[in-house]
Motif scaffolding. Structure first.
Motif, PDB file in Angstrom:
ATOM      1  N   GLN A  42     -10.108  -4.193   7.284  1.00 27.44           N
ATOM      2  CA  GLN A  42     -11.483  -4.332   7.760  1.00 27.44           C
ATOM      3  C   GLN A  42     -12.480  -4.282   6.601  1.00 27.44           C
ATOM      4  N   LEU A  43     -11.979  -4.111   5.394  1.00 28.57           N
ATOM      5  CA  LEU A  43     -12.846  -4.007   4.224  1.00 28.57           C
ATOM      6  C   LEU A  43     -13.193  -5.386   3.685  1.00 28.57           C
ATOM      7  N   LYS A  44     -14.307  -5.446   2.987  1.00 29.94           N
ATOM      8  CA  LYS A  44     -14.715  -6.689   2.336  1.00 29.94           C
ATOM      9  C   LYS A  44     -14.001  -6.783   0.988  1.00 29.94           C
ATOM     10  N   ASN A  45     -13.502  -7.966   0.667  1.00 33.37           N
ATOM     11  CA  ASN A  45     -12.755  -8.212  -0.572  1.00 33.37           C
ATOM     12  C   ASN A  45     -11.652  -7.169  -0.795  1.00 33.37           C
ATOM     13  N   PRO A  46     -10.742  -7.035   0.170  1.00 31.68           N
ATOM     14  CA  PRO A  46      -9.688  -6.023   0.034  1.00 31.68           C
ATOM     15  C   PRO A  46      -8.707  -6.369  -1.089  1.00 31.68           C
ATOM     16  N   VAL A  48      -4.948  -4.676  -3.058  1.00 29.58           N
ATOM     17  CA  VAL A  48      -3.861  -3.698  -3.033  1.00 29.58           C
ATOM     18  C   VAL A  48      -4.106  -2.711  -4.167  1.00 29.58           C
ATOM     19  N   ILE A  49      -4.098  -1.409  -3.852  1.00 30.82           N
ATOM     20  CA  ILE A  49      -4.385  -0.394  -4.879  1.00 30.82           C
ATOM     21  C   ILE A  49      -3.230   0.580  -5.098  1.00 30.82           C
ATOM     22  N   SER A  50      -2.076   0.278  -4.541  1.00 35.07           N
ATOM     23  CA  SER A  50      -0.923   1.159  -4.755  1.00 35.07           C
ATOM     24  C   SER A  50       0.348   0.329  -4.794  1.00 35.07           C
ATOM     25  N   GLU A  51       1.384   0.981  -5.215  1.00 39.39           N
ATOM     26  CA  GLU A  51       2.718   0.394  -5.095  1.00 39.39           C
ATOM     27  C   GLU A  51       3.146   0.542  -3.634  1.00 39.39           C
ATOM     28  N   ILE A  52       4.120  -0.223  -3.230  1.00 42.89           N
ATOM     29  CA  ILE A  52       4.658  -0.100  -1.880  1.00 42.89           C
ATOM     30  C   ILE A  52       5.424   1.214  -1.782  1.00 42.89           C
ATOM     31  N   MET A  53       5.151   1.960  -0.721  1.00 40.49           N
ATOM     32  CA  MET A  53       5.833   3.227  -0.460  1.00 40.49           C
ATOM     33  C   MET A  53       6.857   2.977   0.640  1.00 40.49           C
ATOM     34  N   MET A  54       8.114   3.073   0.275  1.00 40.01           N
ATOM     35  CA  MET A  54       9.200   2.776   1.212  1.00 40.01           C
ATOM     36  C   MET A  54       9.618   4.036   1.957  1.00 40.01           C
ATOM     37  N   ALA A  63       4.541   1.593   3.446  1.00 37.44           N
ATOM     38  CA  ALA A  63       3.098   1.836   3.425  1.00 37.44           C
ATOM     39  C   ALA A  63       2.505   1.259   2.147  1.00 37.44           C
ATOM     40  N   LEU A  64       1.213   0.959   2.237  1.00 40.33           N
ATOM     41  CA  LEU A  64       0.492   0.355   1.126  1.00 40.33           C
ATOM     42  C   LEU A  64      -0.961   0.788   1.225  1.00 40.33           C
ATOM     43  N   ALA A  65      -1.575   1.125   0.111  1.00 38.04           N
ATOM     44  CA  ALA A  65      -2.994   1.482   0.104  1.00 38.04           C
ATOM     45  C   ALA A  65      -3.819   0.242  -0.244  1.00 38.04           C
ATOM     46  N   ILE A  66      -4.921   0.090   0.482  1.00 31.58           N
ATOM     47  CA  ILE A  66      -5.831  -1.043   0.317  1.00 31.58           C
ATOM     48  C   ILE A  66      -7.201  -0.483  -0.046  1.00 31.58           C
ATOM     49  N   GLY A  67      -7.880  -1.141  -0.958  1.00 38.71           N
ATOM     50  CA  GLY A  67      -9.233  -0.739  -1.331  1.00 38.71           C
ATOM     51  C   GLY A  67     -10.193  -1.901  -1.176  1.00 38.71           C
ATOM     52  N   GLY A  68     -11.448  -1.584  -0.999  1.00 40.99           N
ATOM     53  CA  GLY A  68     -12.479  -2.612  -0.867  1.00 40.99           C
ATOM     54  C   GLY A  68     -13.825  -1.966  -0.617  1.00 40.99           C
ATOM     55  N   ARG A  69     -14.734  -2.712  -0.050  1.00 37.11           N
ATOM     56  CA  ARG A  69     -16.077  -2.222   0.283  1.00 37.11           C
ATOM     57  C   ARG A  69     -16.303  -2.358   1.780  1.00 37.11           C
TER      58      ARG A  69
END
Length: 106
Positions: A42-46, A48-54, A63-69
């Protein structure tokens, strides 16, 4: 003796092909996961900010962390973080706000 050598050679050939295929399959799954998570964000210009967590196969998620505004005007384009859970069997992504999981004071 020759028969055993041929069987061993065949077994090694097929096992190395299986490993290569498996590496390719994992790479394709990672690519699909990242694309689905970014699309679900739901973020603008998302990004990927992490490695994949298995997680273990008994759980079936990664799991994966996403960053944006944040796009909402009241959020004033603040940075945000989301956690994406990827169900490996169904190939579906679920997003949850995750600002409290990450230290945003940088």
């Amino acid at each position: 003796m020759l028969k055993n050598l041929l069987l061993l050679t065949a077994a090694l050939t097929f096992s190395s092909a299986t490993l290569a295929s498996s590496d390719e399959a994992w790479a394709e799954d990672a690519k699909a996961m990242k694309a689905a998570c970014l699309k679900a964000s739901q973020l603008k210009n998302p990004t990927v900010i992490s490695e994949i967590m298995m997680f273990d196969d008994s759980v079936g998620y990664s799991a994966l962390a996403i960053g944006g505004r944040y796009p909402q005007p009241q959020m004033k384009k603040q940075r945000g973080r989301e956690l994406c859970l990827w169900h490996r069997a169904s190939k579906k992504a679920q997003i949850a706000e995750a600002d409290t999981l990450f230290n945003l004071k940088r």
